[in-house]
Design an enzyme around this catalytic site. Structure first.
Site, PDB file in Angstrom:
ATOM      1  N   CYS A  34       8.026  63.683 -18.725  1.00  0.00           N
ATOM      2  CA  CYS A  34       8.513  64.960 -18.342  1.00  0.00           C
ATOM      3  C   CYS A  34       9.012  65.075 -17.051  1.00  0.00           C
ATOM      4  CB  CYS A  34       7.097  65.847 -18.435  1.00  0.00           C
ATOM      5  SG  CYS A  34       6.277  66.064 -20.219  1.00  0.00           S
ATOM      6  N   HIS A  35       8.720  64.429 -15.982  1.00  0.00           N
ATOM      7  CA  HIS A  35       9.244  64.602 -14.681  1.00  0.00           C
ATOM      8  C   HIS A  35      10.423  63.605 -14.300  1.00  0.00           C
ATOM      9  CE1 HIS A  35       6.412  67.302 -13.711  1.00  0.00           C
ATOM     10  NE2 HIS A  35       5.294  66.639 -14.282  1.00  0.00           N
ATOM     11  N   CYS A  88       3.517  60.734 -16.540  1.00  0.00           N
ATOM     12  CA  CYS A  88       4.386  61.560 -16.055  1.00  0.00           C
ATOM     13  C   CYS A  88       5.859  61.473 -16.193  1.00  0.00           C
ATOM     14  CB  CYS A  88       3.730  61.704 -14.686  1.00  0.00           C
ATOM     15  SG  CYS A  88       2.298  61.379 -14.078  1.00  0.00           S
ATOM     16  N   HIS A 142      10.732  73.711 -29.377  1.00  0.00           N
ATOM     17  CA  HIS A 142      10.323  72.420 -29.824  1.00  0.00           C
ATOM     18  C   HIS A 142      10.266  72.265 -31.224  1.00  0.00           C
ATOM     19  CE1 HIS A 142       8.303  68.429 -29.847  1.00  0.00           C
ATOM     20  NE2 HIS A 142       8.695  68.390 -28.417  1.00  0.00           N
ATOM     21  N   HIS A 151      16.589  67.765 -26.284  1.00  0.00           N
ATOM     22  CA  HIS A 151      15.444  67.233 -26.444  1.00  0.00           C
ATOM     23  C   HIS A 151      15.405  66.875 -28.069  1.00  0.00           C
ATOM     24  CE1 HIS A 151      11.477  65.821 -25.226  1.00  0.00           C
ATOM     25  NE2 HIS A 151      10.926  66.266 -26.284  1.00  0.00           N
ATOM     26  N   MET A 153       1.809  71.897 -17.866  1.00  0.00           N
ATOM     27  CA  MET A 153       1.283  70.832 -17.236  1.00  0.00           C
ATOM     28  C   MET A 153      -0.064  70.486 -17.919  1.00  0.00           C
ATOM     29  SD  MET A 153       1.432  68.366 -14.686  1.00  0.00           S
ATOM     30  CE  MET A 153       0.182  67.756 -13.762  1.00  0.00           C
TER      31      MET A 153
HETATM   32 FE1  DHE Z   1       7.876  63.169 -28.514  1.00  0.00          FE
HETATM   33  C1  DHE Z   1      10.008  63.211 -31.130  1.00  0.00           C
HETATM   34  C2  DHE Z   1      10.419  62.849 -26.332  1.00  0.00           C
HETATM   35  C3  DHE Z   1       5.692  63.745 -25.824  1.00  0.00           C
HETATM   36  C4  DHE Z   1       5.246  62.837 -30.603  1.00  0.00           C
HETATM   37  N1  DHE Z   1       9.953  62.990 -28.643  1.00  0.00           N
HETATM   38  C5  DHE Z   1      10.657  63.072 -29.501  1.00  0.00           C
HETATM   39  C6  DHE Z   1      12.058  63.092 -29.504  1.00  0.00           C
HETATM   40  C7  DHE Z   1      12.075  62.912 -28.139  1.00  0.00           C
HETATM   41  C8  DHE Z   1      10.752  62.959 -27.644  1.00  0.00           C
HETATM   42  C9  DHE Z   1      13.284  62.662 -27.364  1.00  0.00           C
HETATM   43  C10 DHE Z   1      13.146  63.048 -30.564  1.00  0.00           C
HETATM   44  C11 DHE Z   1      13.402  61.740 -31.091  1.00  0.00           C
HETATM   45  C12 DHE Z   1      14.446  61.593 -32.136  1.00  0.00           C
HETATM   46  O1  DHE Z   1      14.383  62.539 -33.051  1.00  0.00           O
HETATM   47  O2  DHE Z   1      15.411  60.789 -32.141  1.00  0.00           O
HETATM   48  N2  DHE Z   1       7.998  63.157 -26.413  1.00  0.00           N
HETATM   49  C13 DHE Z   1       9.225  62.976 -25.761  1.00  0.00           C
HETATM   50  C14 DHE Z   1       8.890  63.296 -24.324  1.00  0.00           C
HETATM   51  O3  DHE Z   1       9.597  62.945 -23.328  1.00  0.00           O
HETATM   52  C15 DHE Z   1       7.833  63.837 -24.188  1.00  0.00           C
HETATM   53  C16 DHE Z   1       7.781  65.202 -23.948  1.00  0.00           C
HETATM   54  C17 DHE Z   1       6.784  63.414 -23.024  1.00  0.00           C
HETATM   55  C18 DHE Z   1       6.473  61.930 -23.169  1.00  0.00           C
HETATM   56  O4  DHE Z   1       6.126  61.309 -21.831  1.00  0.00           O
HETATM   57  O5  DHE Z   1       6.719  61.145 -24.021  1.00  0.00           O
HETATM   58  C19 DHE Z   1       6.891  63.488 -25.455  1.00  0.00           C
HETATM   59  N3  DHE Z   1       5.686  63.134 -28.221  1.00  0.00           N
HETATM   60  C20 DHE Z   1       5.138  63.574 -27.054  1.00  0.00           C
HETATM   61  C21 DHE Z   1       3.655  63.537 -27.256  1.00  0.00           C
HETATM   62  O6  DHE Z   1       2.881  63.742 -26.511  1.00  0.00           O
HETATM   63  C22 DHE Z   1       3.569  63.248 -28.896  1.00  0.00           C
HETATM   64  C23 DHE Z   1       2.899  64.552 -29.300  1.00  0.00           C
HETATM   65  C24 DHE Z   1       2.558  62.126 -29.078  1.00  0.00           C
HETATM   66  C25 DHE Z   1       2.948  61.017 -28.602  1.00  0.00           C
HETATM   67  O7  DHE Z   1       3.809  59.945 -29.017  1.00  0.00           O
HETATM   68  O8  DHE Z   1       2.531  60.689 -27.270  1.00  0.00           O
HETATM   69  C26 DHE Z   1       4.911  63.030 -29.253  1.00  0.00           C
HETATM   70  N4  DHE Z   1       7.790  62.867 -30.454  1.00  0.00           N
HETATM   71  C27 DHE Z   1       6.475  62.842 -31.288  1.00  0.00           C
HETATM   72  C28 DHE Z   1       6.860  62.843 -32.672  1.00  0.00           C
HETATM   73  C29 DHE Z   1       8.319  62.756 -32.765  1.00  0.00           C
HETATM   74  C30 DHE Z   1       8.668  63.043 -31.379  1.00  0.00           C
HETATM   75  C31 DHE Z   1       5.840  62.627 -33.593  1.00  0.00           C
HETATM   76  C32 DHE Z   1       8.870  62.618 -34.045  1.00  0.00           C
HETATM   77  C33 DHE Z   1       9.008  64.097 -34.771  1.00  0.00           C
HETATM   78  C34 DHE Z   1       9.834  64.010 -36.014  1.00  0.00           C
HETATM   79  O9  DHE Z   1       9.130  64.523 -37.010  1.00  0.00           O
HETATM   80  O10 DHE Z   1      10.876  63.319 -35.997  1.00  0.00           O
END
Ligand code: DHE
Length: 689
Positions: free
Chosen positions: A198-199, A195, A521, A479, A236
């Protein structure tokens, strides 16, 4: 034991009212012939019935509905109840109405007692869902409570008349429900893992709303349980429906959320250093690539729930090695030469993999946060020095700081706190988390996005022990983002602000804040040339079924620069990632977080020469969610992850490889455990997207 039924029945008291009512509330007030009514419906104030208030509170109705005059009744799962009675007349006359009521009283009663008889078409911008409010809920109301609620909804107070205003917004903290030590420890861990992203760790809110006791006590155990079980139209996840948590676990989480958030520990340098390990010293590593494979076309693939990354040969599709990394790895970035892969886990563990050895292996590791999402390297090579493969930086969610590390050994060098004041109201924020980070080619600089305070920091790393920081003012909830095609401008989503911020990395200044639809996003976005508007950068949206393209050529197309010039509709919202390649004629996009399981595994391509609508959409699998795209180094293939379930053999996940020219499937790389992000060495080094 606290069987789910108990929760539901408890929940129904308020929720039934709310969700049941939720079906119709969006209907506009009647302006045509009046429907039969046994009593006049007025928009003016009526005295608040204590009984109605008690009934609303009992079920935590405000968790799902907006109810005028009821503090904290701001839920969005069901419709706004402000005009439910006024709209009832028109609804009952419409051909879409499937219920039996002919009077407003009967209509409201039916909505509460038989909630699925008529499903309103719109719940705060999304379709209302059948079955969200179990019919059994209404049975928990006494006849008196039912009558009081109906009377209240027929004559709700005006906006300025807070009928129940004498009630405090939140009950005192000592009224919060209790948990056993074991329950508390479990909830604390689960909250952190599932959680906090996001929160917020301190529950101050970001992508999701704040969950501090001043808000959660008003929703109560029932209201919170309902949200955790059903999810919301605003993104959510429906953890209960998905079977992720049992009813008992949801109840524990709902009680936990009503207590003050426990303060997580800080992570000083001494403790970081204690976690630091160099497995192969720099002088023990090969001076030239030892592998005969085309290592620049490796893909480093996150195996989310395995706590590993797979290094996959992009020429042969063979899994060359699987490397243990941090928990629920988030992203990988390559060193400027591409030789090293830096892998960051959600637990703040950074692993460094040498791609030149015959089998790629971990050469160093350190933990610099308890919760992290981003990592980047130093890329600058110019008059101010050669920083190729010299430094790395990790952005943390908790503690709220970033850490500069030696790029060869991962020794932590310097910690910078991001605590500060919000860009708009200048309020102190104790937990501004570090979101995306990119490395500039123009200066020895990282662009670091500080999410909750809405500042974009230009961090000069020429002297990493004394970094100079210029703080640009953007918008809250920064983000993810990426470079434009020239790598001079950086575009980043301020997701809950519905904006994209544009920074000029050469001049070190903010250029624009572009308004977008709900929750942009982009991942790193997609750069391509629009037939009408010239070079653009595009993003998908979590909250809107659309790709928005922003003009990104201030010199060649100044009239379109930094404006949202094109909207391409999609079959659904919930998009996480978009991708293209300069050699491709397509733009690829997912809808991973769409609540419809078919759309969640559907991908679309848009033709660059005709970007007004998708060229083609198809299901990439029969299970799981399709997520994230990456091209091979030549830009001829696109890899898509099928994000499955680690506990379901045969459906844990795979990668589908498509021929980019023909859009036909070339191969599947099967039996991977929950693959998500994929990072091609060449494309990541050169920021090609
Ligand atoms: Fe991500 C990138 C944060 C959930 C897969 N994710 C990012 C970045 C951030 C971020 C800040 C940018 C990083 C950078 O470029 O320096 N992501 C978050 C969260 O806070 C969030 C919403 C909730 C969490 O609890 O983490 C979250 N993210 C997810 C997922 O659920 C995903 C789909 C699968 C997983 O990892 O659990 C996921 N995030 C990704 C991926 C990238 C990413 C694959 C990089 C994308 C790219 O092509 O650069």
């Amino acid at each position: 034991m606290r069987p789910w039924k108990h929760i539901v029945i408890g929940a129904m008291l308020g929720l039934a009212v709310l969700i049941g009512c939720a079906r119709q509330a969006e209907t506009p007030p009647a302006t045509t012939a009046p429907a039969p009514q046994e009593a006049p419906v007025s928009a003016t104030t009526a005295p608040a019935g204590d009984l109605a208030l008690a009934a609303f509170k009992k079920g935590g109705c405000g968790a799902c509905h907006i109810i005028p005059g009821v503090p904290n009744a701001r839920g969005t799962i069901g419709p706004d109840l402000t005009n439910i009675a006024l709209g009832a007349a028109q609804t009952m006359q419409s051909s879409a109405y499937t219920g039996k009521a002919t009077t407003v009283d009967a209509y409201l009663r039916e909505a509460i007692l038989e909630p699925d008889v008529f499903i309103a078409p719109d719940c705060n911008g999304s379709p209302c869902q059948k079955g969200v409010m179990p019919p059994s809920l209404g049975q928990g109301l006494s006849e008196e409570e039912l009558a009081a609620v109906i009377t209240y909804l027929k004559n709700p107070p005006g906006e300025t008349e807070a009928v129940i205003s004498e009630e405090p917004a939140a009950a005192p903290a000592d009224t919060a429900p209790t948990l056993s030590d074991e329950e508390f420890a479990w909830a604390k861990l689960v909250y952190f893992e599932r959680c906090a992203g996001c929160h917020g760790t301190l529950r101050k809110g970001a992508t999701g709303p704040a969950l501090t006791p001043d808000r959660t006590l008003a929703l109560g155990t029932v209201g919170l349980s309902t949200i955790i079980y059903n999810g919301t139209s605003r993104g959510m996840p429906d953890w209960g429906k998905q079977g992720f948590f049992t009813q008992e676990q949801i109840d524990v989480l709902a009680r936990f959320l009503q207590r003050e958030p426990p303060a997580p520990p800080e992570l000083p340098m001494e403790r970081m250093k204690a976690s630091w390990n160099v497995y192969v010293a720099p002088d023990q590593r090969p001076a030239t690539p030892q592998t005969k494979r085309n290592w620049q076309n490796y893909f480093v693939v996150t195996l989310r729930d395995a706590g590993q990354v797979a290094v996959i040969d992009g020429d042969t599709y063979e899994v060359v090695s699987k490397v243990d990394s941090g928990y629920a790895v988030h992203i990988t970035r390559m060193s400027a030469t591409g030789r090293y892969a830096y892998v960051i886990g959600r637990d703040g563990k950074l692993a460094m993999i040498d791609l030149w050895t015959e089998t790629p292996t971990k050469v160093a590791e350190v933990q610099v946060c308890y919760d992290a999402r981003s990592v980047e390297v130093s890329k600058y090579n110019g008059p101010e020095g050669d920083f190729t493969d010299k430094l790395a930086v990790v952005g943390c969610y908790w503690p709220p700081h970033f850490v500069i590390l030696d790029g060869q050994t991962l020794e932590p060098i310097h910690i910078v706190s991001t605590r500060g004041y919000t860009v708009d109201t200048m309020e102190y924020h104790p937990e501004p988390r570090v979101a995306s980070i990119v490395a500039s080619d123009f200066k020895p600089e990282w662009i670091i996005n500080v999410k909750e305070i809405g500042q974009i920091w230009l961090v000069n790393y020429a002297d990493p022990k004394a970094p100079q920081i210029k703080m640009l003012q953007a918008a809250r909830f920064l983000h993810d983002g990426g470079w434009d095609a020239t790598h001079r401008y950086f575009l980043v989503a301020a997701n809950q602000s519905n904006k994209v911020a544009v920074v000029d990395a050469q001049e070190g200044r903010m250029v624009a804040l572009v308004d977008t639809p709900k929750i942009p996003h982009p991942g790193r976005g997609a750069n391509w040339v629009d037939p009408e508007f010239g070079p653009v950068w595009s993003s998908g949206h979590l909250g809107d079924p659309a790709i928005v393209s922003i003009g990104a050529d201030p010199e060649g197309h100044p009239d379109y620069a930094w404006k949202a010039v094109r909207v391409t509709p999609l079959p659904g919202a919930g998009s996480l990632f978009i991708k293209t390649h300069p050699n491709s004629k397509w733009i690829w996009i997912d809808m991973t977080l769409n609540s419809d399981p078919v759309l969640a595994r559907t991908i679309c391509v848009i033709a660059k020469e005709n970007p007004t609508e998708p060229h083609k959409c198809w299901e990439a699998s029969t299970y799981g969610r399709a997520v994230h795209f990456e091209y091979n180094a030549a830009g001829t293939e696109v890899w898509v992850s099928i994000w499955g379930d680690a506990s379901k053999p045969g459906e844990t996940g795979e990668i589908v490889v498509y021929d980019d020219a023909t859009l036909t499937e070339k191969a599947r790389i099967p039996n991977l455990v929950t693959p998500t992000g994929k990072f091609n060495v060449y494309n990541t080094v050169h920021d090609i997207y």
